[in-house]
Design a protein around this motif. Structure first.
Motif, short mmCIF file in Angstrom:
data_model
loop_
_atom_site.label_atom_id
_atom_site.label_comp_id
_atom_site.label_asym_id
_atom_site.label_seq_id
_atom_site.Cartn_x
_atom_site.Cartn_y
_atom_site.Cartn_z
N ASN A 22 36.64 50.11 52.02
CA ASN A 22 35.77 51.27 52.15
C ASN A 22 36.40 52.32 53.07
N ASN A 67 37.98 55.81 51.45
CA ASN A 67 37.16 57.00 51.67
C ASN A 67 37.58 57.85 52.87
N SER A 126 35.92 44.20 51.64
CA SER A 126 35.29 45.42 51.12
C SER A 126 35.09 46.47 52.21
N GLN A 130 30.37 46.26 50.99
CA GLN A 130 30.04 46.87 49.69
C GLN A 130 29.62 45.81 48.66
N VAL A 136 32.93 51.45 46.35
CA VAL A 136 34.02 50.48 46.33
C VAL A 136 33.91 49.53 45.13
#
Length: 356
Positions: free
Chosen positions: A309, A313, A305, A270, A294
């Motif tokens: 993520n 999510n 990241s 991200q 993110v």
């Protein structure tokens, strides 16, 4: 380079993020931009809030905190850990390796492997692939992959290109053997000629930190930083991602005999919302299959990241069902990597706050 693995699986993912939160507006006066220009930048890039460590906190602190959480909640037995792979470019020390520092602080068993690998944004798939390789050994049955970085400590307060998106964090991924005989496809690529696109020029043996390297200068875009700070050539990085990532994903899908629509989610590194949306557009992937939220919630903590993520999510879903997921990382090196695997029915997949 294409890689292939069998009889391996991820069984748990934990993300550890600092409690300390900074909002974009808190630092807006540091940048050589008008307020209206800065707010437009916020909207386009997806800047809002980010998590950063307080002074004195290191990556070993984040990792030890997360591992103790797993031990205390009976999600991981420390005696079952046969190997530990730490992926980071923010070591506690030059010597010793930070994985050994973590090993000592947790009083882990002596009969185990500890490895540090210096990888940046592409480091999550690479760390998982290193764990897969270690699991080929008869005496290794469970590998802990740690991803951790605290880049916020190396970004200038007056760098509007990097400061608003840089976050800190750590993740813990448990990787084990599997009897399902399913194939996992991987890819790792490198272009060292682009190494200066993302670089901290000073601080290593090539250019030790000094009073001279700490001197601040302002570039043509109004970013003020020193040689001790992270330097990102944003245009070069953007062009690299748009050029190299789509064919990498196309290649791994072809190797697996899959179509784009067969993949449930593309869980990518991200860097910022703008870059990911452009990447999704170029690849013809719906935004809902490639989350890009993110940075605006936590910041970009380098290779962390990607697991952030996932836990942010898909956390609850991945403890209840299985999905076909494509992982990808891309950035400093230059380096880009990917994995295509079934992931699901995890023992845990969640986020916790690091408390000093």
């Amino acid at each position: 380079m294409n890689l292939k693995f069998k009889n391996k699986k991820i069984t748990g993912i934990l993300t550890v993020l600092p409690e300390n939160e900074i909002k974009f507006e808190d630092e807006i006066d540091n940048y050589a931009f008008s307020k209206s220009q800065s707010m437009k930048l916020k909207l386009i890039m997806g800047y809002d809030k980010r998590r950063v460590v307080t002074e004195g906190t290191t990556i070993s602190d984040l990792c030890v905190f997360g591992l103790n959480h797993l031990f205390e909640n009976d999600l991981l037995d420390k005696n079952d850990i046969d190997a530990m792979v730490l992926v980071s470019q923010s070591p506690d020390y030059f010597i010793p390796s930070t994985s050994h520092v973590i090993h000592g602080r947790l009083d882990l068993k002596k009969d185990m492997v500890c490895l540090d690998t210096s990888q940046a944004c592409s480091g999550y798939p690479i760390g998982i692939m290193q764990a897969f390789d270690l699991l080929e050994q008869e005496e290794i049955n469970k590998v802990v992959v740690l991803n951790a970085d605290i880049y916020s400590q190396k970004v200038s307060k007056q760098d509007r290109g990097s400061r608003p998106l840089t976050g800190d964090g750590a993740s813990i991924t448990i990787v084990e053997n599997d009897s399902s005989n399913k194939t996992i496809y991987g890819s790792i690529n490198t272009n060292g000629k682009g190494a200066e696109a993302l670089i901290i020029p000073a601080g290593g043996f090539k250019m030790p930190s000094s009073e001279k390297t700490a001197e601040l200068t302002t570039d043509s875009k109004g970013n003020t930083r020193s040689l001790d700070h992270l330097v990102m050539k944003g245009d070069d990085v953007f062009n690299f991602v748009q050029k190299e990532v789509p064919p990498m994903i196309e290649n791994i899908l072809n190797k697996a005999g899959k179509k784009k629509e067969d993949i449930d989610y593309y869980m990518f590194h991200q860097p910022n919302k703008f870059m990911l949306k452009k990447l999704a557009d170029k690849m013809g992937i719906p935004y809902e299959k490639m989350p890009h939220n993110v940075v605006e919630n936590f910041g970009n903590a380098n290779s962390v990241s990607t697991p952030t993520n996932i836990t942010f999510n898909l956390g609850e879903q991945l403890t209840k069902e299985s999905m076909l997921i494509c992982l990808a990382g891309f950035g400093a090196g230059l380096s880009w990597s990917s994995l295509l695997l079934e992931m699901g029915d995890l023992d845990f997949c969640n986020m916790i706050d690091y408390k000093n």
